[in-house]
Design a protein around this motif. Structure first.
Motif, PDB file in Angstrom:
ATOM      1  N   GLY A 131       0.805  -1.203   0.000  1.00  0.00           N
ATOM      2  CA  GLY A 131       0.000   0.000   0.000  1.00  0.00           C
ATOM      3  C   GLY A 131       0.841   1.257   0.000  1.00  0.00           C
ATOM      4  N   ALA A 132       0.243   2.359   0.443  1.00  0.00           N
ATOM      5  CA  ALA A 132       0.916   3.657   0.465  1.00  0.00           C
ATOM      6  C   ALA A 132       1.967   3.712   1.576  1.00  0.00           C
ATOM      7  CB  ALA A 132      -0.109   4.764   0.672  1.00  0.00           C
ATOM      8  N   PHE A 133       2.923   4.592   1.389  1.00  0.00           N
ATOM      9  CA  PHE A 133       3.939   4.956   2.382  1.00  0.00           C
ATOM     10  C   PHE A 133       4.970   3.856   2.624  1.00  0.00           C
ATOM     11  CE2 PHE A 133      -0.261   6.694   3.871  1.00  0.00           C
ATOM     12  CZ  PHE A 133      -0.155   7.886   3.185  1.00  0.00           C
ATOM     13  N   GLY A 134       4.972   2.817   1.785  1.00  0.00           N
ATOM     14  CA  GLY A 134       5.935   1.737   1.923  1.00  0.00           C
ATOM     15  C   GLY A 134       6.253   1.123   0.579  1.00  0.00           C
ATOM     16  N   ASP A 135       6.893  -0.028   0.603  1.00  0.00           N
ATOM     17  CA  ASP A 135       7.212  -0.726  -0.635  1.00  0.00           C
ATOM     18  C   ASP A 135       7.071  -2.229  -0.422  1.00  0.00           C
ATOM     19  OD1 ASP A 135       9.542  -1.583   0.681  1.00  0.00           O
ATOM     20  OD2 ASP A 135      10.768  -0.004  -0.212  1.00  0.00           O
ATOM     21  N   PRO A 185       5.233  -7.278  -6.691  1.00  0.00           N
ATOM     22  CA  PRO A 185       5.629  -6.210  -7.617  1.00  0.00           C
ATOM     23  C   PRO A 185       5.537  -4.830  -6.965  1.00  0.00           C
ATOM     24  CG  PRO A 185       3.397  -6.916  -8.092  1.00  0.00           C
ATOM     25  CD  PRO A 185       3.924  -7.857  -7.041  1.00  0.00           C
ATOM     26  N   PRO A 186       6.210  -3.825  -7.545  1.00  0.00           N
ATOM     27  CA  PRO A 186       6.097  -2.467  -7.025  1.00  0.00           C
ATOM     28  C   PRO A 186       4.732  -1.877  -7.333  1.00  0.00           C
ATOM     29  CG  PRO A 186       7.353  -2.458  -9.060  1.00  0.00           C
ATOM     30  CD  PRO A 186       7.111  -3.894  -8.710  1.00  0.00           C
ATOM     31  N   ASN A 187       4.260  -1.025  -6.466  1.00  0.00           N
ATOM     32  CA  ASN A 187       3.001  -0.294  -6.646  1.00  0.00           C
ATOM     33  C   ASN A 187       3.381   1.161  -6.947  1.00  0.00           C
ATOM     34  OD1 ASN A 187       0.594   1.115  -6.322  1.00  0.00           O
ATOM     35  ND2 ASN A 187       0.035   0.134  -4.405  1.00  0.00           N
ATOM     36  N   PRO A 188       3.021   1.689  -8.110  1.00  0.00           N
ATOM     37  CA  PRO A 188       3.453   3.053  -8.465  1.00  0.00           C
ATOM     38  C   PRO A 188       2.944   4.153  -7.531  1.00  0.00           C
ATOM     39  CG  PRO A 188       2.783   1.841 -10.433  1.00  0.00           C
ATOM     40  CD  PRO A 188       2.381   1.003  -9.251  1.00  0.00           C
ATOM     41  N   LEU A 189       1.778   3.950  -6.905  1.00  0.00           N
ATOM     42  CA  LEU A 189       1.210   4.925  -5.958  1.00  0.00           C
ATOM     43  C   LEU A 189       0.894   6.276  -6.613  1.00  0.00           C
ATOM     44  CD1 LEU A 189       3.490   4.255  -2.831  1.00  0.00           C
ATOM     45  CD2 LEU A 189       1.258   3.252  -3.350  1.00  0.00           C
ATOM     46  N   ARG A 190       0.485   6.234  -7.882  1.00  0.00           N
ATOM     47  CA  ARG A 190       0.196   7.481  -8.597  1.00  0.00           C
ATOM     48  C   ARG A 190      -1.285   7.720  -8.832  1.00  0.00           C
ATOM     49  NH1 ARG A 190       3.947  10.763  -7.469  1.00  0.00           N
ATOM     50  NH2 ARG A 190       3.330   9.566  -5.635  1.00  0.00           N
ATOM     51  N   GLY A 191      -2.140   6.759  -8.526  1.00  0.00           N
ATOM     52  CA  GLY A 191      -3.579   6.942  -8.707  1.00  0.00           C
ATOM     53  C   GLY A 191      -4.247   5.600  -8.922  1.00  0.00           C
TER      54      GLY A 191
END
Length: 236
Positions: A10-14, A35-41
């Motif tokens: 989720g947000a604020f981490g990786d 996988p990575p989460n881009p956290l852009r929308g």
């Protein structure tokens, strides 16, 4: 066939937040990637996750933590996704945003401890992103994690685009696919009532850890892995 478990942070981490869960799952012979989460929308992040899922041969079990739960709700519509597991997560309905869901319940401690930043867009404009105030991070996000580890997590935060709070989910895969949910009962980032409401609405199999913080995947990896294993067994 055993599904591949795809862990979505989720947000604020990786994806490193899943380190203990990955170890537990692999020790049980369960294939897993994070996988990575881009956290852009919501729309663009779900599209990225869908692209990852589409390149996996065979069935997939999606596991989402926090904001990652919103992503698996949308990306779970992919044909080879056989189930959804929510870990201290948002479980959205189609047409609903994170803000819509949160407004049903009292604010968590997160709301008053967000720090805003800006970042450039390709068209030359700027957009807003948020992190958690570094001093407040351990109490809000990782109260049951060792203080030195929580401090590192606070310093290494990955920001979430503010637009993610207002974008509506384009699908709700739990309407047609089985789901499981772990509620973190001592969560100060997402009100546990938000977690319970979404999970119950989705008809999820629910497990609650009453003393767990939002960082439950780090603090209780075995119990998180146990729930995922149950979902793997049910969807194999």
């Amino acid at each position: 066939m055993t599904p591949t478990v795809v862990l979505v942070h989720g947000a604020f981490g990786d994806a490193a937040a899943w380190i203990g869960v990955i170890s537990e799952l692999r020790s049980r012979g369960i294939p897993v990637i994070a996988p990575p989460n881009p956290l852009r929308g919501l729309a663009s992040d779900a599209a990225y996750l869908t692209s990852v899922v589409s390149q996996i041969s065979g069935p997939v079990l999606l596991v989402g933590h926090s904001y990652g739960g919103a992503l698996i709700t949308v990306a779970g519509a992919a044909e080879n996704v056989v189930g959804l597991v929510y870990i201290a997560a948002y479980v959205l309905h189609e047409g609903e945003s994170l803000g819509d869901l949160e407004r049903r319940f009292p604010d968590s401690s997160l709301a008053g401890n967000l720090k805003t930043w800006t970042y450039p867009l390709v068209d030359g404009d700027c957009a807003v992103e948020v992190t958690i105030d570094e001093a407040a991070f351990p109490a809000v996000f990782a109260a049951d994690v060792a203080k030195d580890v929580a401090g590192v997590l606070a310093a290494a935060q990955r920001p979430l685009a503010a637009a993610a709070f207002t974008e509506a989910a384009s699908a709700a895969a739990w309407q047609v696919k089985p789901s499981w949910a772990l509620v973190a009962g001592a969560d100060r980032a997402i009100n546990p009532e938000v977690q319970r409401y979404g999970a119950e609405r989705a008809g999820s199999v629910v497990v609650e850890l009453p003393d767990a913080s939002h960082a439950v995947a780090l603090s209780e990896p075995r119990q998180v892995a146990d729930l995922i294993r149950d979902a793997v067994r049910a969807t194999s």
